[in-house]
Design an enzyme around this catalytic site. Structure first.
Site, PDB file in Angstrom:
ATOM      1  CE  LYS A 186      -1.040  -0.008   4.974  1.00  0.00           C
ATOM      2  NZ  LYS A 186       0.142  -0.832   5.293  1.00  0.00           N
ATOM      3  NE  ARG A 213      -0.354   0.131  10.937  1.00  0.00           N
ATOM      4  CZ  ARG A 213       0.583   0.603  10.108  1.00  0.00           C
ATOM      5  NH1 ARG A 213       0.670   1.877   9.870  1.00  0.00           N
ATOM      6  NH2 ARG A 213       1.426  -0.220   9.539  1.00  0.00           N
ATOM      7  NE  ARG A 271       8.241  -3.498   3.617  1.00  0.00           N
ATOM      8  CZ  ARG A 271       7.115  -2.892   3.986  1.00  0.00           C
ATOM      9  NH1 ARG A 271       6.075  -2.851   3.178  1.00  0.00           N
ATOM     10  NH2 ARG A 271       7.028  -2.361   5.168  1.00  0.00           N
ATOM     11  NE  ARG A 303      10.352  -0.215   7.928  1.00  0.00           N
ATOM     12  CZ  ARG A 303       9.152   0.100   7.442  1.00  0.00           C
ATOM     13  NH1 ARG A 303       9.040   0.893   6.405  1.00  0.00           N
ATOM     14  NH2 ARG A 303       8.052  -0.383   7.990  1.00  0.00           N
ATOM     15  NE  ARG A 343       4.977  -3.956  10.812  1.00  0.00           N
ATOM     16  CZ  ARG A 343       5.532  -3.484   9.698  1.00  0.00           C
ATOM     17  NH1 ARG A 343       6.634  -4.018   9.230  1.00  0.00           N
ATOM     18  NH2 ARG A 343       4.984  -2.488   9.058  1.00  0.00           N
TER      19      ARG A 343
HETATM   20  P1  AMP Z   1       4.384   1.426   8.391  1.00  0.00           P
HETATM   21  O1  AMP Z   1       5.575   2.084   7.827  1.00  0.00           O
HETATM   22  O2  AMP Z   1       3.091   2.077   7.960  1.00  0.00           O
HETATM   23  O3  AMP Z   1       4.354  -0.057   8.174  1.00  0.00           O
HETATM   24  O4  AMP Z   1       4.451   1.656   9.986  1.00  0.00           O
HETATM   25  C1  AMP Z   1       5.523   1.169  10.752  1.00  0.00           C
HETATM   26  C2  AMP Z   1       5.131   1.141  12.227  1.00  0.00           C
HETATM   27  O5  AMP Z   1       4.789   2.467  12.665  1.00  0.00           O
HETATM   28  C3  AMP Z   1       3.897   0.305  12.572  1.00  0.00           C
HETATM   29  O6  AMP Z   1       4.204  -1.064  12.717  1.00  0.00           O
HETATM   30  C4  AMP Z   1       3.486   0.952  13.893  1.00  0.00           C
HETATM   31  O7  AMP Z   1       4.323   0.559  14.966  1.00  0.00           O
HETATM   32  C5  AMP Z   1       3.754   2.428  13.637  1.00  0.00           C
HETATM   33  N1  AMP Z   1       2.553   3.073  13.049  1.00  0.00           N
HETATM   34  C6  AMP Z   1       2.429   3.607  11.789  1.00  0.00           C
HETATM   35  N2  AMP Z   1       1.204   4.102  11.609  1.00  0.00           N
HETATM   36  C7  AMP Z   1       0.520   3.895  12.755  1.00  0.00           C
HETATM   37  C8  AMP Z   1      -0.810   4.152  13.186  1.00  0.00           C
HETATM   38  N3  AMP Z   1      -1.716   4.749  12.382  1.00  0.00           N
HETATM   39  N4  AMP Z   1      -1.154   3.798  14.456  1.00  0.00           N
HETATM   40  C9  AMP Z   1      -0.265   3.226  15.282  1.00  0.00           C
HETATM   41  N5  AMP Z   1       0.986   2.912  14.937  1.00  0.00           N
HETATM   42  C10 AMP Z   1       1.384   3.235  13.684  1.00  0.00           C
END
Ligand code: AMP
Length: 215
Positions: free
Chosen positions: A13, A88, A127, A160, A171
């Protein structure tokens, strides 16, 4: 146009959100990127977020919601935006709906990029991310021009911490418990669009553009 991208971690996404932002000339807002930028510059927000992120957990709503609300009130958001990684949780979605309705507006589309769990773990291990500029790649599906080097800023790419297999499993659990209910939430709101995320990157993008049209 105000868009939300839904989908499991690793569904692609983020890549689609960036392509949409470019085509429709709207900002791409990734809460994950905002947290990572804060971690890099060692802000208080970044320090708070880091421990949750490294464990594959969500950053608490009290921190995340305010941060996103501040961002969407910035002037570049006046013509719309694509949200990647927010909401989320149901409370995050409800806060967004309320904030937008207070401004006399609403989300136009919530795009769910659907990929079964079995595909996700394999994808995540391929990734690669640039911790300098935030660009993301995949060794098989979206490789950089030079192996392990960022196309944009030339820094070395890394896997990462939160893309490592044990964290990915966590996750995915968190996704199913807390984020998947948003599919129903936006279906009820009449704005859900579903696309098959197992197609290649260009075909997923074509499917999305077909639905969004020339807006
Ligand atoms: P992403 O890059 O979107 O996969 O986000 C990486 C990490 O950031 C997630 O696994 C969460 O720990 C934190 N995170 C990102 N967006 C949110 C959100 N809307 N609510 C809570 N934690 C978030």
């Amino acid at each position: 146009m105000k868009l939300i991208m839904l989908g499991a971690p690793g569904a692609g996404k983020g890549t689609q959100a960036k392509m949409i932002a470019k085509k429709y000339q709207i900002p791409h807002i990734s809460t994950g990127d905002i947290f990572r930028a804060n971690i890099k510059s060692q802000t208080e927000l970044g320090m708070k977020a880091k421990s949750f992120m490294d464990q594959g957990m969500l950053v608490p709503d009290e921190i995340t919601i305010g941060m996103l609300m501040d961002r969407i009130k910035e002037p570049d958001c006046a013509g719309g935006y694509v949200l990647d990684g927010f909401p989320r949780t149901i409370p995050q979605a409800e806060s967004l709906t309320k904030a937008l309705s207070d401004m006399g507006t609403a989300v136009d589309y919530a795009v769910n990029v659907d990929v079964p769990d079995d595909n996700i773990i394999g994808r995540m291990s391929g990734r690669r991310a640039c911790l300098n500029c935030g660009a993301t790649y995949h060794v098989a599906f979206n490789p950089p021009k030079t192996e392990n080097v960022c196309n944009i800023c030339g820094q070395n790419l890394v896997l990462r911490e939160d893309d490592k297999p044990e964290t990915v499993k966590k996750r995915l659990d968190v996704y199913h418990q807390q984020t998947q209910p948003l599919i129903d939430y936006y279906k009820k709101a009449g704005v859900l669009v579903e696309v098959d995320g197992t197609q290649n990157m260009e075909d997923v993008f074509k499917s999305i553009v077909k639905v969004l049209g020339a807006e």
